[in-house]
Design a protein around this motif. Structure first.
Motif, PDB file in Angstrom:
ATOM      1  N   SER A 257       0.804  -0.883   0.157  1.00 32.70           N
ATOM      2  CA  SER A 257       0.075  -0.043  -0.384  1.00 32.70           C
ATOM      3  C   SER A 257       0.722   0.870   0.289  1.00 32.70           C
ATOM      4  O   SER A 257       0.469   2.470  -0.715  1.00 32.70           O
ATOM      5  CB  SER A 257      -0.531   0.168   1.300  1.00 32.70           C
ATOM      6  OG  SER A 257      -1.826  -1.056   1.516  1.00 32.70           O
ATOM      7  N   ARG A 258       1.967   1.277   0.666  1.00 26.69           N
ATOM      8  CA  ARG A 258       3.030   2.594   0.686  1.00 26.69           C
ATOM      9  C   ARG A 258       3.439   2.541  -0.729  1.00 26.69           C
ATOM     10  O   ARG A 258       3.470   3.626  -1.060  1.00 26.69           O
ATOM     11  CB  ARG A 258       3.638   1.916   1.807  1.00 26.69           C
ATOM     12  CG  ARG A 258       5.052   3.176   1.990  1.00 26.69           C
ATOM     13  CD  ARG A 258       5.613   2.960   3.066  1.00 26.69           C
ATOM     14  NE  ARG A 258       6.836   2.553   3.162  1.00 26.69           N
ATOM     15  CZ  ARG A 258       6.949   0.972   3.300  1.00 26.69           C
ATOM     16  NH1 ARG A 258       6.504   0.943   4.341  1.00 26.69           N
ATOM     17  NH2 ARG A 258       7.838   0.332   3.799  1.00 26.69           N
TER      18      ARG A 258
ATOM     19  N   ALA B 244      -4.040   1.196  -6.433  1.00 21.60           N
ATOM     20  CA  ALA B 244      -3.773   2.355  -6.264  1.00 21.60           C
ATOM     21  C   ALA B 244      -4.527   3.967  -6.355  1.00 21.60           C
ATOM     22  O   ALA B 244      -4.506   4.955  -5.597  1.00 21.60           O
ATOM     23  CB  ALA B 244      -1.937   2.519  -7.596  1.00 21.60           C
ATOM     24  N   GLU B 245      -5.155   4.015  -7.899  1.00 22.28           N
ATOM     25  CA  GLU B 245      -6.223   5.127  -7.890  1.00 22.28           C
ATOM     26  C   GLU B 245      -7.549   4.435  -6.174  1.00 22.28           C
ATOM     27  O   GLU B 245      -7.987   5.898  -5.642  1.00 22.28           O
ATOM     28  CB  GLU B 245      -6.914   4.398  -9.123  1.00 22.28           C
ATOM     29  CG  GLU B 245      -6.635   4.764  -9.886  1.00 22.28           C
ATOM     30  CD  GLU B 245      -7.130   4.924 -11.106  1.00 22.28           C
ATOM     31  OE1 GLU B 245      -7.934   3.902 -11.365  1.00 22.28           O
ATOM     32  OE2 GLU B 245      -6.356   5.093 -12.460  1.00 22.28           O
TER      33      GLU B 245
ATOM     34  N   GLY C  89      -6.624   3.799  -3.628  1.00 24.69           N
ATOM     35  CA  GLY C  89      -5.823   3.664  -1.888  1.00 24.69           C
ATOM     36  C   GLY C  89      -6.061   2.458  -1.491  1.00 24.69           C
ATOM     37  O   GLY C  89      -6.818   2.705   0.140  1.00 24.69           O
ATOM     38  N   THR C  90      -6.378   1.381  -2.341  1.00 27.07           N
ATOM     39  CA  THR C  90      -7.242  -0.012  -0.897  1.00 27.07           C
ATOM     40  C   THR C  90      -6.945  -0.948  -1.539  1.00 27.07           C
ATOM     41  O   THR C  90      -6.860  -1.291  -3.028  1.00 27.07           O
ATOM     42  CB  THR C  90      -8.430   0.026  -0.676  1.00 27.07           C
ATOM     43  OG1 THR C  90      -8.529  -0.941   0.478  1.00 27.07           O
ATOM     44  CG2 THR C  90      -8.758  -0.169  -1.614  1.00 27.07           C
TER      45      THR C  90
ATOM     46  N   GLY D 237       0.811   4.083  -3.244  1.00 22.09           N
ATOM     47  CA  GLY D 237       0.669   5.104  -2.714  1.00 22.09           C
ATOM     48  C   GLY D 237       1.596   6.316  -3.352  1.00 22.09           C
ATOM     49  O   GLY D 237       1.608   7.366  -2.974  1.00 22.09           O
ATOM     50  N   GLU D 238       2.813   6.160  -2.889  1.00 21.74           N
ATOM     51  CA  GLU D 238       4.124   6.316  -3.088  1.00 21.74           C
ATOM     52  C   GLU D 238       4.570   6.894  -4.814  1.00 21.74           C
ATOM     53  O   GLU D 238       5.335   7.657  -5.831  1.00 21.74           O
ATOM     54  CB  GLU D 238       5.593   6.409  -2.876  1.00 21.74           C
ATOM     55  CG  GLU D 238       5.036   6.652  -1.338  1.00 21.74           C
ATOM     56  CD  GLU D 238       7.096   5.907  -0.610  1.00 21.74           C
ATOM     57  OE1 GLU D 238       7.321   5.068  -1.358  1.00 21.74           O
ATOM     58  OE2 GLU D 238       6.972   6.032   0.256  1.00 21.74           O
TER      59      GLU D 238
END
Length: 401
Positions: A197-198, A285-286, A288-289, A201-202
């Motif tokens: 997830s990190r 990624a879009e 967020g989960t 997000g990056e």
């Protein structure tokens, strides 16, 4: 019963032998700088233990300490640095805490020590350490090989109403009692999930990182999903029988990966989960989960006597259903492991009628389970007179009742 602080992690067993032990029983517990306990040594017999005292006296704190004798974050799921003893002004007065216990088990007497160890170097983080019979353990998951514990707290009264995350955590404790390696699979999966997830997000698009993390998620995710499926299958059969006046229940897993586990070989499920994770990187990624995996599963529970989903029952019906499932699980653990789990039951008697309280106590005694129960009214535990140890708790001290 409240000596000066001790180094509980260095403690080795010296509890005096007593009556024939229960199959799993805490015979001595020592706390150092744990919540409101500066230093405590408590010796007890193998029988059930009743802790009576005013709210805020430290009853739940002692149950929390005992919950650290098994893998996991304890019954409050607190951060490790939140557990250290604090002054009245809520400022920590210690940087570490420790719990040590002597247990009678089916394999013999065992000494366990665990607690928060200071950082080894500047800028480092304190960490939890575990010692078993005085020897360091590689990780806290080793605790699950020796003991199991299940707890009910007032916060769990909303289990069937809260989100699926709470039910997964409750279920994972039940699973670990039957599959000690499960705690390690959950930890490894969740760690890889957070890292993935990190990276998403990056905006990281390095396929090598994602492939490695998704392989870890597939291997450990399928292992934990399979252990959940096995436990729920066995627990469903036990819970359908009911426990005395408590309701009968049915349990099932609900989730995409759970459906695969039921119809495919484990290696095929791993391959499919890897493929789904790889294909879903942009979507995840879009959003967020992470949209696929056993972290999306839920535990479905039904009240069989009323033919209702558990969430549609009254507060009292849900409480009775939760107790019924927990005691069915204790029976299952006793049969599977040769010893019942420790039962940590916080304020258990307050919301049960007299018939169900008496039935619960009889079940605990029949299982030879050492149950640690708390309450503000000693009278509620009268059916256990002569069969349990009554201890009075007041301001971080404990005395025989």
């Amino acid at each position: 019963m409240t000596p000066p602080p001790i180094n509980a992690l260095a403690y080795s067993s010296d509890a005096a032998p007593g009556a024939a032990p229960a199959l799993l029983a805490v015979r001595q517990v020592r706390l150092t700088d744990f919540r409101n306990y500066r230093g405590l040594r408590l010796d007890c017999g193998p029988e059930p233990v009743v802790l009576v005292g005013a709210n805020g006296a430290g009853k739940t704190n002692l149950l929390e300490a005992l919950s650290f004798l098994v893998p996991g974050r304890g019954l409050r799921r607190a951060r490790l640095d939140e557990i250290t003893r604090r002054a009245r002004g809520e400022q920590p007065v210690a940087s570490t805490w420790a719990v040590a216990a002597t247990l009678d088990t089916a394999q013999g007497r065992l000494a366990i020590g665990t607690g928060l160890e200071p950082a080894r170097n500047e800028g480092g983080m304190p960490r939890r350490v575990v010692r078993i019979d005085g020897r360091p353990a590689a990780s806290q998951t080793a605790l699950g090989l020796h003991a199991a514990a299940v707890w009910l707290t007032p916060q769990l009264d909303r289990l069937f109403l809260d989100g699926p995350g709470e039910r997964r955590r409750f279920l994972d404790r039940l699973v670990t009692a039957l599959h000690p390696e499960h705690a390690g699979d959950v930890a490894a999966y969740e760690n890889a999930l957070r890292q993935r997830s990190r990276l998403l997000g990056e905006g990281n698009r390095d396929p090598h990182w994602f492939t490695a993390l998704e392989d870890t998620m597939a291997r450990h995710g399928v292992a934990l999903a399979a252990a959940r499926a096995d436990t729920v299958h066995r627990l469903d059969a036990a819970a359908r029988l009911g426990v005395g006046p408590f309701p009968r229940a049915s349990l099932a897993m609900a989730g995409e990966v759970d459906g695969w586990i039921a119809s495919m070989a484990a290696l095929d499920v791993e391959d499919r989960l890897r493929a789904e994770l790889a294909a879903g990187r942009l979507r995840d990624a879009e959003a967020g989960t992470t949209s696929c995996g056993p972290h999306r599963s839920d535990l479905s529970v039904r009240h069989l006597d009323l033919d209702l989903p558990a969430a549609e029952g009254s507060t009292g019906q849900q409480k009775a259903l939760l107790v019924s499932i927990t005691m069915a699980h204790a029976r299952l653990v006793a049969l599977s492991r040769g010893q019942p789990p420790l039962l940590l039951l916080d304020e258990i008697a307050a919301h049960l009628d007299a018939e169900r309280r008496a039935a619960l106590f009889e079940e605990i005694v029949a299982l030879r389970a050492q149950s640690w129960m708390t309450g503000t009214d000693a009278g509620l535990f009268e059916p256990l007179a002569g069969r349990a140890q009554l201890l009075r708790v007041a301001d971080g001290t404990i005395a025989a009742g």
